[in-house]
Scaffold this active site. Structure first.
Site, PDB file in Angstrom:
ATOM      1  N   ASP A 485       8.645  -5.403   7.106  1.00 17.18           N
ATOM      2  CA  ASP A 485       9.518  -4.476   7.819  1.00 17.18           C
ATOM      3  C   ASP A 485       9.069  -4.217   9.251  1.00 17.18           C
ATOM      4  O   ASP A 485       9.808  -3.662  10.053  1.00 17.18           O
ATOM      5  CB  ASP A 485       9.509  -3.110   7.109  1.00 17.18           C
TER       6      ASP A 485
HETATM    7  C1  BGC Z   1       5.926   0.825   7.094  1.00 15.82           C
HETATM    8  C2  BGC Z   1       6.447  -0.220   6.164  1.00 15.82           C
HETATM    9  C3  BGC Z   1       7.669   0.304   5.505  1.00 15.82           C
HETATM   10  C4  BGC Z   1       8.682   0.775   6.509  1.00 15.82           C
HETATM   11  C5  BGC Z   1       9.870   1.386   5.811  1.00 15.82           C
HETATM   12  C6  BGC Z   1       6.986   1.261   8.040  1.00 15.82           C
HETATM   13  O1  BGC Z   1       6.518   2.289   8.835  1.00 15.82           O
HETATM   14  O2  BGC Z   1       4.800   0.338   7.772  1.00 15.82           O
HETATM   15  O3  BGC Z   1       5.468  -0.557   5.215  1.00 15.82           O
HETATM   16  O4  BGC Z   1       8.244  -0.679   4.712  1.00 15.82           O
HETATM   17  O5  BGC Z   1       8.118   1.713   7.371  1.00 15.82           O
HETATM   18  O6  BGC Z   1      10.836   1.830   6.635  1.00 15.82           O
HETATM   19  C1  NOJ Z   2       7.108  -1.439   2.267  1.00 18.17           C
HETATM   20  C2  NOJ Z   2       8.543  -1.674   1.952  1.00 18.17           C
HETATM   21  O1  NOJ Z   2       8.945  -0.852   0.884  1.00 18.17           O
HETATM   22  C3  NOJ Z   2       8.777  -3.117   1.603  1.00 18.17           C
HETATM   23  O2  NOJ Z   2      10.137  -3.352   1.403  1.00 18.17           O
HETATM   24  C4  NOJ Z   2       8.228  -4.009   2.671  1.00 18.17           C
HETATM   25  O3  NOJ Z   2       8.451  -5.321   2.274  1.00 18.17           O
HETATM   26  C5  NOJ Z   2       6.779  -3.752   2.933  1.00 18.17           C
HETATM   27  N1  NOJ Z   2       6.604  -2.362   3.243  1.00 18.17           N
HETATM   28  C6  NOJ Z   2       6.212  -4.607   4.043  1.00 18.17           C
HETATM   29  O4  NOJ Z   2       6.615  -4.184   5.283  1.00 18.17           O
END
Ligand code: BGC
Ligand code: NOJ
Length: 805
Positions: A485
């Site tokens: 993400d």
């Molecule tokens: C986090 C990710 C997460 C995302 C969700 C980010 O700040 O680092 O792990 O999946 O937010 O919106």
């Molecule tokens: C957490 C999110 O829930 C997941 O969808 C994502 O793949 C990982 N973070 C990595 O960014």
């Protein structure tokens, strides 16, 4: 250093001090009503949706930590001394303390000066109630007169609004009290057709429903006025902050025990039956609920039902194994976490505030992978819910709210990996159940019934979505981001606080993802297998052809000399290449390309995995990329916003590690696969709980990486795709038992130390009894006969399988 121990027989983790390095939590509830509860009674309760239907208040990120819960106070009437039997909120040192987190319940034991208490918290099956059973016993030699106070604080339903809209909310609170029940009816007078209540099964001497009255202005929960004074004043909340506190008196002879059943209930009432007279709410449905659990023996019965339920959930995959840590992960805690993540996605934990995220399209599909064998019918429902939020062009809303089941337009779409996960979720469901009828289910696009098509059409649109969105190297475009993400290659955010996930001010069709490329090839393999059993030859050929073309693109444009690239950015520059100064090698593209079987022919897969070991593996797990970014890069997005070693910027992002375990197992490096498994599995890290800090019974999303200040310290426990993927890695690839379209595949990748392991796997009505044995005559034996075919059809009630190695 440890703060407790595993009690495998009872399937509990026993915490022996309230002062854990962080509140260690557990989950209550299995279908609609849910609660999170910490080892000192903290946490909150909600009905279905942690944001829109919150029953009780919690203060995230408060001081002291973990404030508000379902609290109790005991007070000695003679001395005036009072304490919290769960340690919080008073935090007076207890003579004895123990918290047992079990499957769907938590039991906290506390003893002080000859008064022992045991509080069991749980949500019974198929009931919108949360039960707090309180036992108080006089273990001393003299008669004791005690008061027991309960306490919880109601949330005004929408947890987000509750925390912000004070000009309104401090005026709306309303309650009613009848007998020993406190009803919370804020907004019931207008558009809400539901209320909550907190009741106890014994006569109360007094109550409090107004927070200020209970606590006292400028006081706090560790010294509430009513408890200090030994009685409540029957306050009626009108606006401000409604709470529920019962005061009960008891006299206990030496050895005598009293038991109380408290119920926090949620009730929906039909619109025409809301009131019995003006302003007086219809309490019948609440009384019906209470009646059920206030009966003699009803709580014990509900607890044994819960335990039978969990036994059934865990039954499909059970292992006996010389490695007890592995057994407790596989038998109990990993499947438990898989179910919790399936239920709650990423909505409510100690780190997810319940107001931020609903159910993720990608997340929920992955959660299915670790859950589908537990309750396939619920997996089926979930698939149909998720698919109904898909967009007409095959793209997907990234999230939806569980209460409305509608795509969340605040976040929107544009994560170009999302659609592919739907194919994987559906394939996993069909492999487990053989229920191809799901493909014919009519499912809307964009929640619009007029746009409904059979589910199988959704799969094709998912597949073509990738093909319709290829970049200059014929590799998949990344959109806002892919699985990672934080790799936001079309975002270019300069505005503090702007969401990296929803800002996309560049409409580029240049940034491409090797992670999606690998995922696509992997998905094609699964999808082609499905089309094959459906007899859809033409489509199968098309899928296989697209797969080959993608493999060619990866080969031509997706490699560095020693590993797979990660992406091309907006300008067409490489990401995850030795040519980069930082972020030279990423884990995701190695994992997905190799799991997809890319690079097998020329041995590039081995080379890439060796690079993973060389550059990314650490004693606490494998970091996501290296070297982490030391500066913010506007063209990379959130990944470079984290300090080096945290989260996606070089943290040990535990979700990705099992992919490498799977890849190593697939390449026959069994030692390495198991070794990686052990580095991050919580039961193995229990010994270093003081470093790891999070619960030793469940995975955390992240362990700080080698570049971080707190290398080895975990964060974001519980709600993470790590649960499902580690379950898949250990059960399906290392132990090697996984569903195929026709039968159960047995292809273990184990080491000598797992000789003697026995597994029972219930699959499509057959009980497979599988044994791993060291021996001369190596190979797979089914009911005593040697076979070369590893996919074993479920043709008998019981099938004996021996794997001799
Ligand atoms: C986090 C990710 C997460 C995302 C969700 C980010 O700040 O680092 O792990 O999946 O937010 O919106
Ligand atoms: C957490 C999110 O829930 C997941 O969808 C994502 O793949 C990982 N973070 C990595 O960014």
């Amino acid at each position: 250093m440890k703060f407790g121990y595993f009690d495998d027989d009872k399937k509990e983790y026993v915490i022996t001090t309230p002062k854990t390095p962080s509140p260690w939590i557990n989950y209550l509830g299995s279908e609609e009503m849910f609660g999170i509860i910490s080892n000192t009674g903290g946490g909150y309760t909600f009905y279905r949706d942690a944001k829109l239907r919150r029953l009780t208040r919690y203060r995230y990120n408060g001081i002291p930590a973990d404030q508000n819960g379902r609290y109790f106070y005991l007070r000695d009437q003679a001395s005036g001394e009072f304490w919290s039997p769960t340690w919080q909120p008073i935090r007076k040192e207890l003579d004895k303390y123990e918290c047992r987190h079990g499957l769907g319940y938590t039991k906290i034991i506390g003893e002080l000066n000859g008064i022992a208490s045991e509080i069991t918290y749980f949500i019974p099956l198929k009931s919108n109630t949360e039960i707090h059973r309180v036992k108080v016993k006089n273990t001393g030699k003299e008669l004791r007169k005690l008061s027991l106070f309960s306490f919880l604080e109601f949330c005004l339903w929408n947890a987000d609004d509750d925390d912000r809209n004070f000009q309104r909310n401090l005026n709306t609170g309303e309650v009613e009290v009848e007998g020993s029940t406190i009803y919370h009816k804020t907004e019931f007078r207008e558009r809400r057709n539901h209320y909550a209540y907190y009741a106890v099964n014994k006569a109360i001497s007094s109550f409090e429903t107004d927070r200020e009255t209970f606590i006292g202005t400028y006081e706090n929960l560790n010294n509430p006025r009513s408890v200090r004074e030994g009685k409540c004043s029957n306050s009626l909340a009108s606006g401000w902050s409604p709470i529920a506190s019962h005061c009960l008196e008891m006299e206990l002879k030496p050895g005598q025990e009293e038991e109380f059943t408290f119920i926090l209930g949620y009730v929906e009432v039909s619109k025409d039956k809301k009131f019995t007279s003006v302003g007086v709410i219809n309490k019948e449905p609440a009384k019906e609920q209470m009646g059920k659990f206030f009966q003699e023996g009803a709580v014990d019965k509900a607890l044994s039902k819960l335990s039978r339920y969990w036994k059934k959930i865990l039954k499909p995959f059970q292992i006996e194994c010389p490695d007890e840590k592995l057994a407790r992960m596989v038998n109990i805690w990993n499947p438990y976490q898989c179910k919790v993540t399936f239920n709650l996605s990423r909505s409510a934990s100690y780190f997810e505030s319940g107001v931020g995220r609903g159910m993720g399209f990608r997340d929920s599909n992955q959660d299915l992978l670790g859950f589908v064998h537990q309750v396939p019918e619920r997996a089926r429902e979930r698939i149909l819910d998720i698919a109904a939020t898909q967009l007409e062009d095959g793209g997907a809303y990234h999230q939806y709210q569980p209460l409305t089941k509608r795509g969340n337009s605040d976040i929107g779409d544009g994560f170009y990996d999302d659609p592919l996960w739907l194919i994987l979720g559906v394939c996993a469901y069909i492999k487990e159940t053989n229920d191809i009828s799901i493909l014919e289910e009519s499912v809307p696009y964009e929640n619009n019934p007029e746009l409904a098509m059979p589910l199988v059409d959704h799969l094709f649109r998912s597949f073509y979505f990738t093909l319709d969105n290829l970049g200059p190297h014929r590799l998949p475009l990344i959109g806002r981001a892919d699985w990672n993400d934080c790799l936001n290659l079309n975002c270019f955010s300069e505005e503090p606080g702007e969401s990296f996930q929803t800002t996309g001010n560049k409409t580029g069709r240049t940034a491409e993802s090797l992670m999606i490329a690998g995922l696509f090839v992997y998905t094609c393999r699964e999808f082609a297998g499905l089309l094959n059993i459906l007899g859809e030859e033409e489509h199968e050929d098309a899928v296989r052809e697209a797969k080959q073309t993608m493999i060619d693109s990866i080969k031509h444009y997706g490699r560095d000399p020693e590993w797979y690239l990660r992406a091309y950015d907006f300008f067409g520059n490489k990401i995850g290449s030795d040519e980069c100064n930082e972020g030279k090698i990423y884990i995701e593209s190695q994992a997905w390309c190799i799991m997809a079987g890319v690079g097998k022919q020329d041995g590039f897969d081995r080379k890439a995995l060796d690079s993973v070991e060389k550059y990314l593996a650490t004693k606490h797990g494998i970091v996501l990329q290296d070297p982490p970014y030391s500066e913010y890069h506007v063209e990379l997005g959130e990944v470079s916003s984290y300090p080096p070693g945290y989260k996606e910027n070089g943290g040990i992002f535990c979700h990705t590690n099992p992919w490498i375990m799977i890849a190593e197992a697939m390449l026959g490096n069994n030692e390495k696969a198991l070794d990686y498994y052990r580095r991050i599995a919580p039961a193995y890290r229990e010994e270093i709980s003081d470093i790891h800090k999070m619960e030793p019974y469940v995975y955390s999303q992240m362990i700080a990486g080698k570049a971080a200040h707190n290398f080895g310290q975990a964060k974001n426990s519980w709600l993470t795709g790590t649960a499902a993927w580690n379950y898949v890695a250990i059960t399906q690839y290392i132990l090697g038992i996984r569903p195929g379209y026709c039968g159960l595949i047995v292809e273990p990748h184990i080491t000598d130390e797992l000789a003697g392991t026995k597994i029972t796997r219930h699959f499509r009505g057959t009980e497979y009894r599988i044994e791993f044995i060291k021996g001369e005559d190596k190979g797979l034996f089914v009911d005593g006969k040697k076979t070369m075919i590893t996919e074993i059809l479920p043709v008998a009630d019981i099938i004996d399988v021996q794997y001799i190695f």
